[in-house]
Design an enzyme around this catalytic site. Structure first.
Site, PDB file in Angstrom:
ATOM      1  N   TYR A  17     -22.989  32.633 -27.985  1.00  0.00           N
ATOM      2  CA  TYR A  17     -22.807  33.355 -26.724  1.00  0.00           C
ATOM      3  C   TYR A  17     -21.386  33.911 -26.592  1.00  0.00           C
ATOM      4  O   TYR A  17     -20.737  33.762 -25.563  1.00  0.00           O
ATOM      5  CB  TYR A  17     -23.146  32.450 -25.538  1.00  0.00           C
ATOM      6  CG  TYR A  17     -24.597  32.033 -25.523  1.00  0.00           C
ATOM      7  CD1 TYR A  17     -25.584  32.943 -25.180  1.00  0.00           C
ATOM      8  CD2 TYR A  17     -24.967  30.740 -25.884  1.00  0.00           C
ATOM      9  CE1 TYR A  17     -26.923  32.573 -25.191  1.00  0.00           C
ATOM     10  CE2 TYR A  17     -26.303  30.368 -25.897  1.00  0.00           C
ATOM     11  CZ  TYR A  17     -27.271  31.293 -25.542  1.00  0.00           C
ATOM     12  OH  TYR A  17     -28.609  30.926 -25.565  1.00  0.00           O
ATOM     13  N   ASP A 246     -40.494  19.340 -22.286  1.00  0.00           N
ATOM     14  CA  ASP A 246     -39.302  19.641 -23.076  1.00  0.00           C
ATOM     15  C   ASP A 246     -38.204  18.661 -22.663  1.00  0.00           C
ATOM     16  O   ASP A 246     -37.503  18.862 -21.680  1.00  0.00           O
ATOM     17  CB  ASP A 246     -38.870  21.077 -22.812  1.00  0.00           C
ATOM     18  CG  ASP A 246     -37.615  21.473 -23.582  1.00  0.00           C
ATOM     19  OD1 ASP A 246     -36.975  20.578 -24.173  1.00  0.00           O
ATOM     20  OD2 ASP A 246     -37.251  22.663 -23.567  1.00  0.00           O
TER      21      ASP A 246
END
Length: 428
Positions: A17, A246
């Site tokens: 990022y 998750d």
């Protein structure tokens, strides 16, 4: 002046990022031990991030070091196709002892994103095997994050995620409103209404519903009520939709339970784990499922799970993961996480009164200060380093996820630094 390492890094290494040209110069770590990162210039920083939430036992832990070294003396890697080994079998045994009852099969992966890829492929193969060929979509909630590879990216939040960059190529999925029922509050009627409306309209076209249990991590650090998961699980069962949990960010004690889904006392059909699985030593993950899922896939064409990473079941990763689970099995982490939670609650709650602060949230060893405006990383990062801590905010969120082994004095220093930096940054 940048060091030689920083100079080469800036010219040739692309960070996550980050732009390939310019931006914040990364700090060079020369050593790490306990909860401390030692920089190239000798400064020591208390790590408030657990290296993106995975180094729960701290750095250079003697038990985990020994596990890696001992396995390396035997063999570092063998292919998992047609072969197996004791570290993989032992880790599977250890995992099945602590995951929600009913999960029975373990598929080893090499990263959290890949474990979600595997889970989604499992769900599609399962529905195909059942003859439910129309079930080709997934459902989730807004504000979630499930990884950066292709299929996981499609179920990340479409607004804060990367959907616009890959428009027309990512699969279109269903997104429900983010649950508004706070963990420490009550279940909102609107949340239940949204679930009921969705399943009534789309219950026959969805393969699986994937969700981060209790804590939405990188998508916003939002903590929601366990009853939402209970209602979701009941509706998934009723409509023949698999439930994928998750647990990559929340597993292994971070929320005060072994797994966040334990707060709701339910078992998903498929569960993804990673991050803290190896105590932060090696990139590793796993996708677990029930016998019903595995048996259904295996009974239909092609009769196999169509996935096979080269480094699946890596012995070094399996050995250190088992060692990490061994450290957790004495349950001392429960007291450690409870102490961290109590401290963060006391230290961060007063910030709710600041004009710049939108909310403060604490759950287990997670403390979050949500600002009204996104932080300037180029400004706030050096401020934290000068204060002797490593804190990595994102967007409007300044948060702490320290290693479980942090001492009371170190935790005090960490929270004091966070408050002091935010006070200066927000001009309070």
């Amino acid at each position: 002046m940048a060091s030689a390492i920083q100079q080469f890094d800036s010219e040739h290494i692309w960070h996550p990022y980050a732009s390939a040209h310019g931006g914040v110069t990364p700090y060079v770590v020369s050593d790490a031990e306990g909860v401390y990162l030692t920089l190239e210039d000798g400064r020591k920083l208390i790590d408030g991030m657990s290296s993106w939430w995975c180094v729960i036992h701290g750095y250079k832990h003697p038990v985990l070091n020994a596990a890696i070294q001992e396995q390396c003396e035997c063999f570092a890697h063998v292919m998992f196709g047609g072969l197996t080994h004791e570290p993989a079998v032992q880790l599977a045994r250890d995992l099945l002892d602590v995951v929600p009852q009913g999960l029975a099969r373990v598929f080893f992966c090499d990263s959290g994103s890949v474990s979600v890829e595997v889970a989604m492929k499992m769900a599609l193969q399962y529905q195909q095997a059942r003859g439910e060929t129309q079930r080709v979509q997934f459902a989730t909630v807004l504000g979630g994050y499930h990884g950066d590879t292709w299929h996981p990216m499609s179920v990340c939040d479409p607004h804060t995620g990367m959907h616009s960059l890959y428009q027309g190529r990512l699969a279109a999925q269903h997104f429900l409103p983010r649950p508004q029922s706070r963990f420490d509050g009550e279940l909102c009627a609107d949340d239940v209404k949204a679930l009921d409306g969705f399943f009534a309209a789309h219950g026959d076209e969805v393969a699986a519903f994937i969700i981060e249990p209790i804590v939405q991590g990188a998508g916003g650090m939002w903590f929601y009520h366990p009853d939402y998961l209970r209602h979701l699980a009941e509706r998934c069962r009723k409509h023949g939709i698999l439930l994928i949990a998750d647990e990559i960010a929340t597993g292994f004690g971070r929320t005060g339970e072994w797994f966040a889904i334990n707060h709701a006392v339910i078992t998903p059909d498929i569960m993804c784990i990673g991050k803290a699985l190896t105590g932060g030593y090696v990139s590793f993950a796993a996708t677990l499922c029930t016998d019903a899922v595995a048996d259904t896939i295996s009974a239909a064409e092609p009769g196999v799970m169509m996935h096979g990473p080269t480094f699946m079941g890596n012995p070094l990763a399996c050995a250190v993961a088992s060692a990490s689970l061994g450290l957790l099995r004495n349950e001392a982490w429960r007291e450690q996480v409870a102490a961290i939670a109590a401290h963060l609650q006391a230290a961060l709650s007063p910030l709710k009164d600041w004009d710049a602060v939108a909310d403060v949230r604490v759950l287990g060893a997670i403390g979050v200060v949500e600002l009204h405006e996104a932080v300037d990383m180029a400004v706030i990062t050096p401020m934290f380093v000068e204060a002797g801590v490593w804190v990595r905010p994102f967007g409007k969120l300044v948060y702490l996820m320290p290693p479980f082994v942090i001492s009371a004095a170190e935790l005090q220093q960490l929270s004091d630094a966070l408050v002091a930096v935010l006070k200066a940054y927000c001009d309070v």
